[in-house]
Design a protein around this motif. Sequence first.
Motif, mmCIF file in Angstrom:
data_model
loop_
_atom_site.group_PDB
_atom_site.id
_atom_site.type_symbol
_atom_site.label_atom_id
_atom_site.label_comp_id
_atom_site.label_asym_id
_atom_site.label_seq_id
_atom_site.Cartn_x
_atom_site.Cartn_y
_atom_site.Cartn_z
ATOM 1 N N UNK A 59 64.500 57.073 34.775
ATOM 2 C CA UNK A 59 65.492 56.550 33.842
ATOM 3 C C UNK A 59 64.810 55.990 32.591
ATOM 4 N N UNK A 60 63.644 55.382 32.766
ATOM 5 C CA UNK A 60 62.898 54.842 31.621
ATOM 6 C C UNK A 60 62.524 55.951 30.641
ATOM 7 N N UNK A 61 62.093 57.089 31.166
ATOM 8 C CA UNK A 61 61.774 58.229 30.303
ATOM 9 C C UNK A 61 63.013 58.744 29.589
ATOM 10 N N UNK A 62 64.116 58.788 30.314
ATOM 11 C CA UNK A 62 65.358 59.335 29.775
ATOM 12 C C UNK A 62 65.910 58.490 28.631
ATOM 13 N N UNK A 63 65.989 57.186 28.829
ATOM 14 C CA UNK A 63 66.610 56.335 27.810
ATOM 15 C C UNK A 63 65.596 55.628 26.922
ATOM 16 N N UNK A 64 64.316 55.922 27.154
ATOM 17 C CA UNK A 64 63.234 55.412 26.299
ATOM 18 C C UNK A 64 63.247 53.885 26.199
ATOM 19 N N UNK A 65 63.243 53.245 27.359
ATOM 20 C CA UNK A 65 63.191 51.795 27.445
ATOM 21 C C UNK A 65 62.101 51.400 28.434
ATOM 22 N N UNK A 66 61.721 50.142 28.417
ATOM 23 C CA UNK A 66 60.682 49.602 29.285
ATOM 24 C C UNK A 66 61.156 49.599 30.749
ATOM 25 N N UNK A 67 60.342 50.132 31.664
ATOM 26 C CA UNK A 67 60.745 50.173 33.080
ATOM 27 C C UNK A 67 61.052 48.787 33.665
ATOM 28 N N UNK A 68 60.366 47.752 33.224
ATOM 29 C CA UNK A 68 60.635 46.403 33.728
ATOM 30 C C UNK A 68 62.038 45.935 33.370
ATOM 31 N N UNK A 69 62.442 46.182 32.131
ATOM 32 C CA UNK A 69 63.797 45.818 31.701
ATOM 33 C C UNK A 69 64.842 46.643 32.437
#
Length: 133
Positions: A59-69
């Motif tokens: 999901x982090x790759x898909x939406x380009x956000x930090x995995x921790x968040x």
Amino acid sequence: MFDIIFTTKVRRIVREIDDRGVITEENLMLDMFITSRVRRKIVVVYAKYPDFKTHVRGLAKLIKEDPGNIQRELKRLEKSGFLQSEKQGNTKIYSTNKAFPIFKELQAIVIKSQQASAEQKRARIASRVSADE
């Protein structure tokens, strides 16, 4: 088999994100109700694609956000009942809980807000074109 299905769905979602701006800051209608940018992106993906299943890093790759968040927001959404998870080995896979009491309403809001956003974008482009003439 799971990897092939997952990859195909991700390609389709990414293509929609790129082509139509599905997950952009243009989605002003949802901004008013879901103030967390990361949570808003997650809700859009899972509401629009209820059969979509993924892990945090996917999901982090898909939406380009930090995995921790993303992990923090996924836990919140799971606690609220919107998402459900299952363990596959050491990985936690998240999916939409279609039995969530307001799932259909939330899905309709996401779709309508995206349609309204697309109409606003077309109107801005049309006004720019007419101003240039």
